[in-house]
Design a protein around this motif. Structure first.
Motif, short mmCIF file in Angstrom:
data_model
loop_
_atom_site.label_atom_id
_atom_site.label_comp_id
_atom_site.label_asym_id
_atom_site.label_seq_id
_atom_site.Cartn_x
_atom_site.Cartn_y
_atom_site.Cartn_z
N ASN A 1 77.25 -0.40 42.70
CA ASN A 1 75.85 -0.14 42.34
C ASN A 1 75.78 -0.01 40.83
O ASN A 1 76.34 0.91 40.24
CB ASN A 1 75.39 1.15 43.03
N PRO B 1 63.33 3.63 55.17
CA PRO B 1 64.55 3.04 55.71
C PRO B 1 65.70 3.20 54.72
O PRO B 1 65.50 3.64 53.59
CB PRO B 1 64.18 1.57 55.82
N VAL B 2 66.88 2.78 55.13
CA VAL B 2 67.98 2.61 54.20
C VAL B 2 67.66 1.37 53.37
O VAL B 2 67.10 0.41 53.91
CB VAL B 2 69.30 2.40 54.97
N TYR B 3 68.00 1.40 52.09
CA TYR B 3 67.64 0.27 51.24
C TYR B 3 68.33 -1.02 51.69
O TYR B 3 69.36 -0.99 52.34
CB TYR B 3 67.97 0.57 49.78
N GLU C 1 63.18 4.96 40.59
CA GLU C 1 62.16 5.08 41.61
C GLU C 1 60.81 4.78 40.98
O GLU C 1 60.33 5.55 40.16
CB GLU C 1 62.21 6.51 42.18
N ASN D 1 62.28 2.40 45.48
CA ASN D 1 63.59 2.74 44.91
C ASN D 1 64.31 1.44 44.65
O ASN D 1 64.46 0.62 45.57
CB ASN D 1 64.39 3.60 45.88
N TRP D 2 64.78 1.28 43.43
CA TRP D 2 65.29 -0.03 43.04
C TRP D 2 66.62 0.09 42.30
O TRP D 2 66.82 0.99 41.49
CB TRP D 2 64.25 -0.69 42.14
N ARG E 1 59.08 14.83 39.60
CA ARG E 1 58.25 14.12 40.57
C ARG E 1 56.96 13.59 39.97
O ARG E 1 56.15 12.98 40.65
CB ARG E 1 57.96 15.03 41.77
N ASN F 1 71.13 7.35 41.07
CA ASN F 1 71.82 6.07 41.29
C ASN F 1 70.84 4.92 41.47
O ASN F 1 71.18 3.87 42.01
CB ASN F 1 72.75 6.16 42.51
N ARG F 2 69.61 5.13 41.04
CA ARG F 2 68.56 4.11 41.18
C ARG F 2 67.35 4.56 40.38
O ARG F 2 67.27 5.72 39.96
CB ARG F 2 68.15 3.97 42.64
N LEU G 1 66.21 -2.72 47.26
CA LEU G 1 64.94 -1.99 47.33
C LEU G 1 64.93 -1.07 48.55
O LEU G 1 65.22 -1.50 49.67
CB LEU G 1 63.78 -2.99 47.44
N GLY G 2 64.62 0.18 48.31
CA GLY G 2 64.41 1.12 49.41
C GLY G 2 63.02 1.71 49.24
O GLY G 2 62.76 2.41 48.29
N TRP G 3 62.10 1.34 50.12
CA TRP G 3 60.72 1.83 49.95
C TRP G 3 60.50 3.06 50.82
O TRP G 3 61.18 3.26 51.82
CB TRP G 3 59.70 0.75 50.31
N GLU G 4 59.54 3.87 50.41
CA GLU G 4 59.13 5.02 51.22
C GLU G 4 57.65 4.85 51.52
O GLU G 4 56.84 4.82 50.61
CB GLU G 4 59.35 6.32 50.45
N GLU H 1 55.50 10.22 56.26
CA GLU H 1 56.27 9.23 55.50
C GLU H 1 57.40 8.68 56.35
O GLU H 1 57.96 9.37 57.20
CB GLU H 1 56.88 9.89 54.25
P1 ADP Z 1 63.17 10.98 48.19
O1 ADP Z 1 61.96 11.30 49.03
O2 ADP Z 1 63.91 12.15 47.72
O3 ADP Z 1 62.87 10.05 47.08
P2 ADP Z 1 64.13 9.41 50.43
O4 ADP Z 1 65.38 9.67 51.20
O5 ADP Z 1 62.83 9.60 51.10
O6 ADP Z 1 64.24 10.25 49.09
O7 ADP Z 1 64.16 7.93 49.90
C1 ADP Z 1 65.17 7.47 49.16
C2 ADP Z 1 65.13 5.96 49.26
O8 ADP Z 1 65.94 5.44 48.21
C3 ADP Z 1 65.70 5.42 50.56
O9 ADP Z 1 64.91 4.35 51.02
C4 ADP Z 1 67.06 4.94 50.13
O10 ADP Z 1 67.58 3.93 50.95
C5 ADP Z 1 66.74 4.41 48.75
N1 ADP Z 1 67.93 4.14 47.94
C6 ADP Z 1 69.08 4.84 47.84
N2 ADP Z 1 69.98 4.18 47.09
C7 ADP Z 1 69.40 3.02 46.68
C8 ADP Z 1 69.80 1.89 45.92
N3 ADP Z 1 71.00 1.82 45.39
N4 ADP Z 1 68.92 0.88 45.74
C9 ADP Z 1 67.70 0.93 46.28
N5 ADP Z 1 67.27 1.96 47.01
C10 ADP Z 1 68.10 3.00 47.22
#
Ligand code: ADP
Ligand code: MG
Length: 728
Positions: free
Chosen positions: A354, A296-298, A472, A344-345, A460, A469-470, A212-215, A293
């Motif tokens: 992945n 983090p890295v997921y 959202e 992001n999942w 969007r 690759n995920r 999970l990567g949240w924004e 906003e």
């Molecule tokens: P955007 O605003 O274009 O959607 P961001 O860079 O703000 O992009 O957010 C992308 C998010 O997706 C980050 O938190 C990133 O870590 C996450 N993400 C990328 N790859 C994966 C993955 N395989 N699984 C879960 N989250 C991911």
């Protein structure tokens, strides 16, 4: 000019801010400094204790009591070295916040001294007096107490001299009273079923984790202005306020340069977050003024959820230090973009693959397609439940407000992938596939990475979009606990994958080759789930009509949408996978309904008070000034001249009277309605009535107040205006 509003404006003009100075030069010097990481465990634990914890984290093996004592001693020694004097079990009760009860490490002894105490039993299990946490009736009928138990898979950390130990929170009879318990169960199920499915493609896969990567989106307002807005303070959103002449129409805030005062705040909270092991990476302005906003890295989903909860706390705390108030509400300002929390999942194997990323070989791509199509089917079959997992009183204002996904759950794939699915649907048939057909299909699948590379189309407006690759999940609200959607999504996926496995196995038993069996089932799923795939504009009116034709549900009202928790299908899904029992689901529904009711109730009271005590007196005061003016003119001018000179004033006097009397009338009616609704016995009916009746009054009363804001002298208007809240 002694109102709070003007004092606040004066204060802001004098605000001094210092740039934030980071004492470290490289992130690696302080990343996870305040976290009890595996490295530190190795340092503070015996080999035996370390192995036991690692086995527990990686394979869910139980930790023995004796070893728990060693672990507790090691954890405490580390925490004390970091300056900790207290410890707390840290958990996420169902009110959406995080809870902690701090205990000192020492205990008084009989002889008047004190000994330091923190043994294995205190680490592993505690009984916080939890009667004030929502339980949806679960604890009333059984035991009054709940207990919290250590979750070794989320590392302990130190905040402000307190060792925080992530825990689950359950009732004495074993029912979950938190978000973490069902989440961990859903993730375990997903691991099992996804690993099983991976075996079709790679025997080396031993584990699959959900990522999970949240924004996180939020607004900042100056603390002084915030304090001059009782509605913001008490409800998290503005219940009145005429739109500013300028807001987001110039699109000049998104990715614009960030104000230095905000930068200082961001830098400080990021350093704090990084020290706590939260890998924050991106920061930028959002669409609306003063909206930002952070992402983090997921990470692994359970950890990512904890980190998001922690980050929301850190944002609030550091904001205060910088004399800001961080607004996490989904819709603090009417007519301006609200805040979401994109989830992001994806899924990741123990071999580092992945599963939602197209691979390099046709075999990998078939695996990718398998997980992609299963996700689509899981979303299709559980759309109502997914919606139920993200609705809230706040998010209701945001969803479908032309800036956020609507209440229709749909999936966006992109033209190219959709083409691939359509080809599978056409090529694979009920009869046995010819070798040529198979080769053709595999060739096409082999090309997926290339097509995706060249075509990064993004949509969007979709609530659930594939982004290369995920997926959202964009409908999640900014104040939500991500665990809620993650429980549903991962449980639904776990269930889906187990169905898939058994269907494919059945075909294989009948003598059909593995690849062909997979194709056949995928084709069935594509046909079955097609109606949820939507590539167009999700904000448009046309989609609403089209979705209706397709038979997709569009439930706008939160009070209605949450009922999907207890539908026959949901109860079955969760029971089959042992994630949540019927009783737990009913309790969850009751808690969410109650929170909804209370929120609207509070908004209604606050608006009533403000209207009567703040707005009407000021409007009348201004009206009196106008009346005096008209009288004065009559005294010094001829009748005819004075009539002409006071025309505008008289019009304003009349308008003020009209709005004031409307406000009075409607506040009275709203209060009476509230009283009679509160007498209902059925929560469902109360929630529905609050939605239908009370929320209408909130809007119509606001309308008249906002009109008054345009008439009354700016010098005496008591509440900070939108232009002041949004542009500092
Ligand atoms: P955007 O605003 O274009 O959607 P961001 O860079 O703000 O992009 O957010 C992308 C998010 O997706 C980050 O938190 C990133 O870590 C996450 N993400 C990328 N790859 C994966 C993955 N395989 N699984 C879960 N989250 C991911
Ligand atoms: Mg995003």
């Amino acid at each position: 000019m002694s109102t709070l509003r003007f004092k606040a404006l004066e204060q802001i003009s004098k605000r001094e801010y210092k740039p934030f100075v980071n004492e470290f030069s490289k992130t690696s010097e302080y990343f996870a400094k305040d976290v009890f990481t595996r490295n530190k465990m190795q340092e503070y634990f015996s080999a035996e204790a370390y192995e036991s914890v690692v086995n527990s984290i990686d394979f869910g093996v139980r930790i023995e009591r004796k070893i728990a004592n060693q672990i507790a001693a090691g954890m405490k020694a580390w925490a004390v070295d970091q300056g900790a004097t207290h410890y707390t079990h840290w958990f996420h009760p169902l009110n959406g916040a995080t809870a902690e009860k701090h205990d000192a490490f020492f205990e008084p002894t009989d002889d008047g001294g004190a000994i330091e105490r923190f043994d294995g039993s205190l680490l592993i299990q505690q009984e916080p007096d939890a009667s004030s946490f929502p339980n949806g009736g679960i604890r009333n009928t059984f035991e009054a107490r709940g207990y919290s138990a250590w979750d070794p898979s989320s590392p302990a950390f130190v905040v402000d001299n307190t060792l925080c130990i992530p825990t689950i929170f359950i009732s004495y009879t074993g029912e979950a009273l938190d978000y973490k318990t069902p989440l961990l169960k859903a993730l375990t199920n997903l691991d099992e079923t996804a690993t099983d499915v991976c075996q079709y493609f790679d025997k080396n896969v031993t584990k699959v984790i959900s990522t999970l990567g949240w924004e996180q989106e939020y607004f900042l307002v100056d603390e002084a202005l915030y304090q001059a807005r009782p509605d913001l303070m008490l409800t998290g959103r503005t219940l009145m306020g005429h739109s500013s002449a300028k807001d987001q129409q110039l699109d000049d805030h998104y990715f614009g340069s960030i104000h230095e005062r905000v930068v200082a705040f961001m830098k400080e909270f990021e350093v704090k977050a990084l020290k706590l092991g939260i890998p924050v990476k991106t920061r930028h302005n959002e669409v609306a003024p003063n909206q930002f906003e952070c992402a983090p890295v997921y990470e692994e989903t359970n950890l990512a959820v904890d980190h998001n909860q922690l980050l929301m706390e850190i944002i609030a705390k550091v904001a205060r230090k910088h004399k800001f108030k961080a607004l996490l509400h989904e819709k603090p300002f009417k007519g301006i973009n609200g805040s979401g929390k994109h989830n992001n999942w994806s899924l990741r194997t123990s071999t580092g693959v992945n599963l939602l990323s197209p691979g390099k070989t046709p075999k990998n791509n078939l695996q990718f397609l398998t997980f992609l199509v299963n996700t689509i089917k899981a979303v299709h079959d559980n759309a109502d439940l997914l919606r139920a997992s993200i609705v809230s009183a706040g998010n209701e204002h945001r969803l479908g407000a032309s800036e956020a996904p609507p209440s229709i759950i749909s999936v966006f794939l992109g033209k190219q992938l959709l083409n691939v699915l359509e080809n599978i649907e056409k090529t694979v048939s009920h009869k046995k596939m010819s070798p040529e057909e198979k080769t053709d299909l595999k060739l096409q699948i082999g090309k997926i990475p290339e097509i995706l590379l060249d075509n990064t189309d993004r949509n969007r407006t979709s609530p659930f979009a594939f982004t290369g690759n995920r997926f959202e999940f964009r409908a999640v609200g900014s104040a939500a606990n991500c665990a809620s959607p993650m429980i549903v999504l991962n449980a639904a996926m776990a269930n889906q994958l187990s169905e898939f496995k058994s269907s494919v196995d059945k075909l294989i038993e009948k003598g059909i080759k593995k690849d062909e069996a997979i194709f056949k089932i995928l084709r069935e799923y594509i046909i079955h789930s097609k109606k949820i795939i939507f590539e167009g504009n999700g904000y448009g009116e046309e989609w609403v009509k089209e979705a209706k034709k397709r038979g997709l549900t569009n439930i706008k009202e939160m009070s209605e949408a949450i009922k999907a928790f207890v539908s026959k299908e949901s109860i079955e899904l969760f029971a089959k996978n042992n994630v949540l029992s019927k009783r737990e689901l009913e309790a969850r529904l009751e808690i969410r309904q109650e929170i909804f009711i209370k929120k609207v109730q509070i908004e209604s009271r606050v608006l009533g008070d403000l209207a009567i005590n703040h707005i009407i007196p000021i409007a009348i005061k201004y009206q009196n000034t106008l009346i005096e003016n008209v009288r004065g003119l009559q005294e010094i001018l001829s009748k005819e001249d004075s009539l002409e000179a006071s025309q505008v004033q008289i019009e304003s006097i009349k308008k003020i009277s009209k709005h004031v009397s409307e406000i009075r009338k409607q506040v009275k009616k709203m209060t009476d309605e509230r009283k009679s609704i509160n007498k209902f016995k059925d929560n469902d009916l109360i929630a529905k009535s609050y939605n239908k009746v009370i929320k209408q009054y909130l809007e119509s009363i606001r309308y008249h107040i906002d009109k008054l804001e345009l008439i009354v002298d700016n010098e005496i208007w008591p509440l900070p205006k939108y232009r002041e809240l949004l542009f500092m």
